[in-house]
Design a protein around this motif. Sequence first.
Motif, PDB file in Angstrom:
ATOM      1  N   UNK A  51      41.066  90.583 -12.865  1.00  0.00           N
ATOM      2  CA  UNK A  51      41.939  90.141 -13.587  1.00  0.00           C
ATOM      3  C   UNK A  51      43.235  91.281 -13.907  1.00  0.00           C
ATOM      4  N   UNK A  52      42.631  92.424 -14.106  1.00  0.00           N
ATOM      5  CA  UNK A  52      43.235  93.147 -14.439  1.00  0.00           C
ATOM      6  C   UNK A  52      44.251  94.011 -13.238  1.00  0.00           C
ATOM      7  N   UNK A  53      43.699  94.097 -12.340  1.00  0.00           N
ATOM      8  CA  UNK A  53      44.741  94.153 -11.686  1.00  0.00           C
ATOM      9  C   UNK A  53      45.920  93.181 -11.056  1.00  0.00           C
ATOM     10  N   UNK A  54      45.821  91.788 -11.257  1.00  0.00           N
ATOM     11  CA  UNK A  54      46.634  91.026 -11.117  1.00  0.00           C
ATOM     12  C   UNK A  54      47.535  90.813 -12.617  1.00  0.00           C
ATOM     13  N   UNK A  55      46.840  91.276 -13.256  1.00  0.00           N
ATOM     14  CA  UNK A  55      48.151  91.652 -14.676  1.00  0.00           C
ATOM     15  C   UNK A  55      48.474  92.951 -14.386  1.00  0.00           C
ATOM     16  N   UNK A  56      48.390  94.441 -13.756  1.00  0.00           N
ATOM     17  CA  UNK A  56      49.209  94.933 -13.412  1.00  0.00           C
ATOM     18  C   UNK A  56      50.293  94.930 -12.377  1.00  0.00           C
ATOM     19  N   UNK A  57      50.010  94.104 -12.031  1.00  0.00           N
ATOM     20  CA  UNK A  57      50.932  94.023 -10.635  1.00  0.00           C
ATOM     21  C   UNK A  57      51.955  93.128 -11.153  1.00  0.00           C
ATOM     22  N   UNK A  58      51.335  91.984 -11.846  1.00  0.00           N
ATOM     23  CA  UNK A  58      53.124  91.495 -12.821  1.00  0.00           C
ATOM     24  C   UNK A  58      53.978  92.371 -13.698  1.00  0.00           C
ATOM     25  N   UNK A 119      36.689 100.279 -17.006  1.00  0.00           N
ATOM     26  CA  UNK A 119      37.010 100.470 -18.027  1.00  0.00           C
ATOM     27  C   UNK A 119      38.366 101.211 -18.477  1.00  0.00           C
ATOM     28  N   UNK A 120      38.419 102.534 -17.399  1.00  0.00           N
ATOM     29  CA  UNK A 120      39.695 103.061 -16.975  1.00  0.00           C
ATOM     30  C   UNK A 120      41.407 101.853 -16.750  1.00  0.00           C
ATOM     31  N   UNK A 121      40.552 101.232 -16.260  1.00  0.00           N
ATOM     32  CA  UNK A 121      41.672 100.165 -15.496  1.00  0.00           C
ATOM     33  C   UNK A 121      42.164  98.972 -16.872  1.00  0.00           C
TER      34      UNK A 121
ATOM     35  N   UNK B  28      50.200  81.840 -11.607  1.00  0.00           N
ATOM     36  CA  UNK B  28      49.797  82.080 -11.041  1.00  0.00           C
ATOM     37  C   UNK B  28      48.271  82.795 -11.606  1.00  0.00           C
ATOM     38  N   UNK B  29      48.668  84.017 -12.239  1.00  0.00           N
ATOM     39  CA  UNK B  29      47.803  84.836 -13.241  1.00  0.00           C
ATOM     40  C   UNK B  29      47.173  83.932 -13.877  1.00  0.00           C
ATOM     41  N   UNK B  30      47.304  83.351 -14.764  1.00  0.00           N
ATOM     42  CA  UNK B  30      46.943  82.674 -15.456  1.00  0.00           C
ATOM     43  C   UNK B  30      45.348  81.341 -14.777  1.00  0.00           C
ATOM     44  N   UNK B  31      45.862  80.521 -13.817  1.00  0.00           N
ATOM     45  CA  UNK B  31      45.283  80.068 -12.794  1.00  0.00           C
ATOM     46  C   UNK B  31      44.056  81.000 -12.022  1.00  0.00           C
ATOM     47  N   UNK B  32      44.328  81.613 -12.111  1.00  0.00           N
ATOM     48  CA  UNK B  32      43.092  82.595 -10.873  1.00  0.00           C
ATOM     49  C   UNK B  32      42.397  82.986 -11.639  1.00  0.00           C
ATOM     50  N   UNK B  33      42.531  83.646 -13.148  1.00  0.00           N
ATOM     51  CA  UNK B  33      41.937  83.809 -13.969  1.00  0.00           C
ATOM     52  C   UNK B  33      40.709  82.819 -14.608  1.00  0.00           C
ATOM     53  N   UNK B  34      41.873  81.876 -14.875  1.00  0.00           N
ATOM     54  CA  UNK B  34      41.478  80.271 -15.270  1.00  0.00           C
ATOM     55  C   UNK B  34      39.700  80.414 -14.041  1.00  0.00           C
ATOM     56  N   UNK B  35      39.835  79.872 -13.156  1.00  0.00           N
ATOM     57  CA  UNK B  35      38.868  79.615 -12.280  1.00  0.00           C
ATOM     58  C   UNK B  35      37.707  80.855 -12.296  1.00  0.00           C
ATOM     59  N   UNK B  36      38.018  81.887 -12.616  1.00  0.00           N
ATOM     60  CA  UNK B  36      37.255  83.166 -11.966  1.00  0.00           C
ATOM     61  C   UNK B  36      36.043  83.011 -13.265  1.00  0.00           C
ATOM     62  N   UNK B  37      36.814  82.933 -14.544  1.00  0.00           N
ATOM     63  CA  UNK B  37      35.860  83.444 -15.958  1.00  0.00           C
ATOM     64  C   UNK B  37      35.900  81.786 -16.800  1.00  0.00           C
ATOM     65  N   UNK B  38      36.176  80.417 -16.480  1.00  0.00           N
ATOM     66  CA  UNK B  38      35.658  79.409 -16.125  1.00  0.00           C
ATOM     67  C   UNK B  38      34.156  79.325 -16.641  1.00  0.00           C
ATOM     68  N   UNK B  39      32.956  80.105 -15.207  1.00  0.00           N
ATOM     69  CA  UNK B  39      32.139  79.600 -14.320  1.00  0.00           C
ATOM     70  C   UNK B  39      31.902  80.730 -15.454  1.00  0.00           C
TER      71      UNK B  39
END
Lengths: 145, 91
Positions: A51-58, A119-121, B28-39
């Motif tokens: 999630x952190x990586x994708x957020x930074x990427x965006x 924690x750093x990322x 896309x980011x939200x959907x991916x994260x949702x799938x991972x964190x839902x569980x």
Amino acid sequence: MVALLITACKTPKLAPGGAYTGSVTNMVGTNLVITATSDLALYSADSSFALAYKTLDAIFLTERNNRDYFWKVSPQIKHTLDKVRAQAQKVVSDYAAARTAYIANPTPAGLTGVQSVLAQIQQLVFVGNAVLGQIISTNAPSITN
Amino acid sequence: MPTALLTILPQILQGIQIAINAAPTVASLVNTAKAWFDALFEGGLVTVEQQAALHQYVDGVVALAKSGVIPPHWQVESDPATPAVTPAPSK
């Protein structure tokens, strides 16, 4: 609210046979005993890292695709994100190394190493979000995304 | 319309355009994260498929980091050319 908290506090389980589960074979007396193991801690760390990586990427992509606009608003945006970029590359490499080492030898100390890099990322994500979030809210109050 | 508003209006419109363009990425980011964190937050069973998807994604990032390949938007690039400052005409 209470129901939500109870639901959120339930411990999830990893389905057997998945990428984060394995098995340990032990001799008990004269019998071979295969015990299923799961690494929920690594699953949680990887979830947070992804999630952190994708957020930074965006954040990086949005700034680069709209660099002229952000540059006009303030050169400080690019300069701050450039510092985040430089640190992010190192932290991602550090996470890769810590994760590889932990998978090869899953010890509590190794897991602490993974979580420390995580924690750093997450701190970098915080900075990146603050920079772009502040600029967008300052310059276009009607934007909600 | 006040002059100040006319000056800032193009910036606001450009900001809105940026938000619209970034929306698919964010979704896309939200959907991916949702799938991972839902569980995780539903306290349910993380399926084999969910585990594989996450593991493969992180493995990909790790492989990219180890290979030294840096995506263009992650690289520190030179600053855009700043327009030359035209000296004020002498009076």
